[in-house]
Motif scaffolding. Structure first.
Motif, PDB file in Angstrom:
ATOM      1  N   SER A   3       0.832  -1.200   0.000  1.00 48.05           N
ATOM      2  CA  SER A   3       0.000   0.000   0.000  1.00 48.05           C
ATOM      3  C   SER A   3       0.870   1.255   0.000  1.00 48.05           C
ATOM      4  N   VAL A   4       0.440   2.273  -0.746  1.00 47.40           N
ATOM      5  CA  VAL A   4       1.191   3.529  -0.786  1.00 47.40           C
ATOM      6  C   VAL A   4       1.060   4.267   0.543  1.00 47.40           C
ATOM      7  N   LYS A   5      -0.091   4.168   1.174  1.00 45.23           N
ATOM      8  CA  LYS A   5      -0.341   4.837   2.439  1.00 45.23           C
ATOM      9  C   LYS A   5      -0.566   3.817   3.544  1.00 45.23           C
ATOM     10  N   PRO A   6      -0.191   4.150   4.782  1.00 50.28           N
ATOM     11  CA  PRO A   6      -0.426   3.211   5.886  1.00 50.28           C
ATOM     12  C   PRO A   6      -1.910   3.005   6.129  1.00 50.28           C
ATOM     13  N   ARG A   7      -2.265   1.808   6.577  1.00 46.58           N
ATOM     14  CA  ARG A   7      -3.650   1.479   6.870  1.00 46.58           C
ATOM     15  C   ARG A   7      -3.789   1.120   8.339  1.00 46.58           C
ATOM     16  N   GLU A   8      -5.004   1.082   8.812  1.00 47.94           N
ATOM     17  CA  GLU A   8      -5.271   0.818  10.224  1.00 47.94           C
ATOM     18  C   GLU A   8      -6.073  -0.461  10.414  1.00 47.94           C
ATOM     19  N   ILE A   9      -6.076  -1.352   9.413  1.00 49.24           N
ATOM     20  CA  ILE A   9      -6.899  -2.558   9.482  1.00 49.24           C
ATOM     21  C   ILE A   9      -6.258  -3.604  10.381  1.00 49.24           C
ATOM     22  N   PHE A  10      -4.962  -3.816  10.213  1.00 46.26           N
ATOM     23  CA  PHE A  10      -4.241  -4.833  10.960  1.00 46.26           C
ATOM     24  C   PHE A  10      -3.209  -4.158  11.874  1.00 46.26           C
ATOM     25  N   ASP A  11      -2.436  -4.962  12.565  1.00 44.71           N
ATOM     26  CA  ASP A  11      -1.382  -4.441  13.436  1.00 44.71           C
ATOM     27  C   ASP A  11      -0.135  -4.066  12.644  1.00 44.71           C
ATOM     28  N   VAL A  12      -0.142  -4.344  11.344  1.00 45.41           N
ATOM     29  CA  VAL A  12       0.904  -3.862  10.446  1.00 45.41           C
ATOM     30  C   VAL A  12       0.304  -2.777   9.570  1.00 45.41           C
ATOM     31  N   LYS A  13       1.141  -1.921   9.036  1.00 47.94           N
ATOM     32  CA  LYS A  13       0.645  -0.751   8.304  1.00 47.94           C
ATOM     33  C   LYS A  13       0.324  -1.045   6.843  1.00 47.94           C
ATOM     34  N   GLN A  14       0.807  -2.184   6.337  1.00 48.59           N
ATOM     35  CA  GLN A  14       0.585  -2.641   4.964  1.00 48.59           C
ATOM     36  C   GLN A  14       1.303  -1.796   3.911  1.00 48.59           C
ATOM     37  N   ASN A  15       2.150  -0.853   4.323  1.00 45.74           N
ATOM     38  CA  ASN A  15       2.938  -0.085   3.351  1.00 45.74           C
ATOM     39  C   ASN A  15       4.420  -0.423   3.457  1.00 45.74           C
ATOM     40  N   GLU A  16       4.727  -1.577   4.051  1.00 40.27           N
ATOM     41  CA  GLU A  16       6.119  -1.957   4.324  1.00 40.27           C
ATOM     42  C   GLU A  16       6.932  -2.096   3.036  1.00 40.27           C
ATOM     43  N   TYR A  17       6.366  -2.742   2.031  1.00 46.77           N
ATOM     44  CA  TYR A  17       7.087  -2.921   0.763  1.00 46.77           C
ATOM     45  C   TYR A  17       7.330  -1.571   0.096  1.00 46.77           C
ATOM     46  N   PHE A  18       6.343  -0.700   0.142  1.00 46.43           N
ATOM     47  CA  PHE A  18       6.467   0.618  -0.492  1.00 46.43           C
ATOM     48  C   PHE A  18       7.592   1.414   0.170  1.00 46.43           C
ATOM     49  N   ILE A  19       7.651   1.415   1.512  1.00 47.45           N
ATOM     50  CA  ILE A  19       8.713   2.142   2.220  1.00 47.45           C
ATOM     51  C   ILE A  19      10.074   1.545   1.878  1.00 47.45           C
ATOM     52  N   TRP A  20      10.153   0.206   1.928  1.00 46.56           N
ATOM     53  CA  TRP A  20      11.429  -0.450   1.626  1.00 46.56           C
ATOM     54  C   TRP A  20      11.904  -0.102   0.219  1.00 46.56           C
ATOM     55  N   SER A  21      11.050  -0.209  -0.763  1.00 49.61           N
ATOM     56  CA  SER A  21      11.459  -0.036  -2.157  1.00 49.61           C
ATOM     57  C   SER A  21      11.796   1.408  -2.502  1.00 49.61           C
ATOM     58  N   ARG A  22      11.172   2.380  -1.805  1.00 48.47           N
ATOM     59  CA  ARG A  22      11.368   3.788  -2.155  1.00 48.47           C
ATOM     60  C   ARG A  22      12.364   4.499  -1.253  1.00 48.47           C
ATOM     61  N   GLN A  23      12.497   4.083  -0.002  1.00 50.98           N
ATOM     62  CA  GLN A  23      13.267   4.867   0.963  1.00 50.98           C
ATOM     63  C   GLN A  23      14.396   4.119   1.657  1.00 50.98           C
ATOM     64  N   ASP A  24      14.339   2.813   1.691  1.00 46.42           N
ATOM     65  CA  ASP A  24      15.273   2.030   2.500  1.00 46.42           C
ATOM     66  C   ASP A  24      16.576   1.779   1.734  1.00 46.42           C
ATOM     67  N   LYS A  25      17.705   2.009   2.394  1.00 43.49           N
ATOM     68  CA  LYS A  25      19.002   1.802   1.752  1.00 43.49           C
ATOM     69  C   LYS A  25      19.255   0.338   1.414  1.00 43.49           C
ATOM     70  N   HIS A  26      18.579  -0.574   2.111  1.00 41.63           N
ATOM     71  CA  HIS A  26      18.759  -1.990   1.789  1.00 41.63           C
ATOM     72  C   HIS A  26      18.316  -2.288   0.363  1.00 41.63           C
ATOM     73  N   ALA A  27      17.298  -1.574  -0.110  1.00 42.81           N
ATOM     74  CA  ALA A  27      16.827  -1.780  -1.479  1.00 42.81           C
ATOM     75  C   ALA A  27      17.825  -1.253  -2.504  1.00 42.81           C
ATOM     76  N   GLN A  28      18.737  -0.398  -2.050  1.00 44.55           N
ATOM     77  CA  GLN A  28      19.744   0.181  -2.948  1.00 44.55           C
ATOM     78  C   GLN A  28      21.101  -0.505  -2.811  1.00 44.55           C
ATOM     79  N   ALA A  29      21.153  -1.582  -2.024  1.00 44.33           N
ATOM     80  CA  ALA A  29      22.445  -2.207  -1.726  1.00 44.33           C
ATOM     81  C   ALA A  29      23.137  -2.734  -2.977  1.00 44.33           C
ATOM     82  N   TYR A  30      22.370  -3.271  -3.917  1.00 41.52           N
ATOM     83  CA  TYR A  30      22.976  -3.759  -5.168  1.00 41.52           C
ATOM     84  C   TYR A  30      23.540  -2.597  -5.977  1.00 41.52           C
ATOM     85  N   ASP A  31      22.811  -1.482  -6.022  1.00 42.72           N
ATOM     86  CA  ASP A  31      23.246  -0.331  -6.817  1.00 42.72           C
ATOM     87  C   ASP A  31      24.592   0.206  -6.351  1.00 42.72           C
TER      88      ASP A  31
END
Length: 450
Positions: A57-85
């Motif tokens: 999800s692009v935006k966090p949600r309040e349905i579960f105890d997780v925000k459901q935007n974890e992949y989006f944050i990782w892929s856009r902001q997390d340095k781990h996603a840039q480790a290969y680069d």
């Protein structure tokens, strides 16, 4: 009748995951076929988590105890996603040339082992894309055994762990997983050869690294369901991370010492040998420089000794004796690996007693203040320690003082931030490091330990 909305996401190799929002309590849930059960422990890649109704999800949600935007944050902001680069930049190409690598760093198993998710082909449920860098399953474990089940009613986290998920709910388990790359292991290592070629030396502190990341998890304080979890942020993360880090440092040292290529200078104080030879430099004034021999770096022990003094004082003598013995064994010309390995093995047994005591400790405001005070008055030790140990003191005070300031007014927080930034400024440029200035700046933080 309650209608359920569902989406089928095909993950390859015949695995289909049904994702529900608003599912009837009596709805049929998917089950893994016998063939799929046989494939448990295999990897699917980051895209298996990318559905917008899962973790994309692009935006966090309040349905579960997780925000459901974890992949989006990782892929856009997390340095781990840039480790290969990172392996494509000029510094990595220079390191490859210095190491005389036959191929590119982006094709080297030695580099990819930490900079990407690389697994044996028979463990791939579908072909892996190394260009995704350090992706979900490198930290959370191979997903074929649990991905189709972990959101079902009645399916527990413990069942997911049995099916291959890595349990990251405690600071100890998080530290263990992080250190497998950020320190190294028998399979992954940053040795002196790699550092000499230009690779940064590995420096790790769990609380600082976690706070520097864009969090793709829900903080412990904000979780609705805390069952089976421990606080894994701030002072607790720092404390447990220090204990795990020394244990893993000793395990890596033992492995290196038995491997035959010894001594391994990555274990040593870098600036014991690599420092300006002009008169009056801080390194020459240090008592550690008087022997003219390479010295074991006490960076993993420098802060842990305070934790042991507070939470496991009965282990202090054994730990101190082991550190002294190991330092003496390694600060010798033509040091042999076997004695150092034997000492490290004995110290690991001591750490196996210390780690659970620190993990169970009550790290409340009183304990945080006591630890912070012990560090700020530890002048004699820090003057003799190496630069990396001094850096660990700065990281420790960052975690401890910020924990104390969590409920402070904004002006106090800003002052603390400025004081800690000033503390870091003294250790970020080794050639300009001055222990006296660092200790003076450290003393200023005492104003916030009340």
């Amino acid at each position: 009748m309650i209608q359920s909305r569902h989406k089928i996401v095909f993950l390859g190799t015949g695995v289909a995951v049904f994702l529900w929002l608003g599912v009837s309590a009596h709805a049929q849930v998917p089950t893994l076929s016998s063939k799929e059960l046989e494939q448990a422990g295999r990897y699917l890649g980051a895209v298996s988590c990318a559905s917008s109704t899962c973790h994309g999800s692009v935006k966090p949600r309040e349905i579960f105890d997780v925000k459901q935007n974890e992949y989006f944050i990782w892929s856009r902001q997390d340095k781990h996603a840039q480790a290969y680069d990172v392996l494509l930049n000029e510094r990595s190409l220079l390191i490859a040339r210095n190491l005389r690598l036959k191929g590119k760093p982006s094709e080297s198993a030695e580099c990819l082992s930490c900079h990407a998710l690389v697994v044996d082909q028979k463990l791939q449920a579908r072909p892996m894309d190394v260009t995704r860098g350090v992706s979900c399953e490198l930290c959370h474990g191979p997903s074929t055994g649990w991905i189709a089940k972990h959101m079902e009613n009645g399916w527990s986290h413990e069942q997911s762990v049995k099916a291959g998920m890595i349990d990251l709910r405690t600071p100890a388990s998080r530290a263990q997983q992080c250190l497998s790359c950020h320190l190294g292991s028998s399979q992954r290592t940053v040795n002196h050869k790699l550092i000499a070629a230009g690779h940064p030396n590995l420096i790790f502190e769990l609380s600082y690294y976690a706070s520097a990341m864009p969090p793709h998890w829900t903080a412990y304080r904000d979780r609705r369901n805390k069952q089976g979890r421990e606080e894994a942020e701030g002072a607790r993360a720092w404390a447990v991370g220090q204990a795990i880090a020394l244990r893993e440092t000793l395990a890596l040292l033992e492995h290196r010492a038995r491997a035959g290529d010894w001594p391994e200078f990555a274990e040593m104080d870098c600036y014991g040998c690599h420092h300006a030879l002009k008169e009056g430099t801080w390194r020459q004034r240090s008592p550690r420089a008087r022997q003219g021999l390479a010295q074991w770096s006490p960076r993993g022990f420098a802060m842990l000794r305070h934790l042991v003094a507070v939470f496991a004082p009965e282990e202090s003598a054994a730990l101190d004796a082991g550190v002294k013995q190991l330092a003496d064994q390694m600060a010798k010309l033509n040091a042999r690996g076997e004695p150092a390995a034997a000492t490290a093995k004995g110290m690991i047994q001591v750490m196996d007693r210390i780690v659970p005591k620190v993990a169970r400790a009550r790290i409340d405001e009183a304990a945080i203040k006591k630890l912070a005070n012990l560090i700020t008055v530890d002048v004699a030790y820090l003057k003799e320690a190496d630069l990396q140990s001094t850096l660990q003191a700065a990281l420790a005070l960052n975690a401890l003082v910020n924990s104390l300031a969590a409920t402070s007014p904004a002006p106090v927080k800003n002052n603390i931030k400025k004081a800690i930034e000033a503390l870091y400024s003294h250790v970020e440029t080794p050639e300009r490091f001055d222990p006296d200035r660092f200790i003076k700046q450290m003393a200023e933080l005492k104003h916030y330990i009340k």
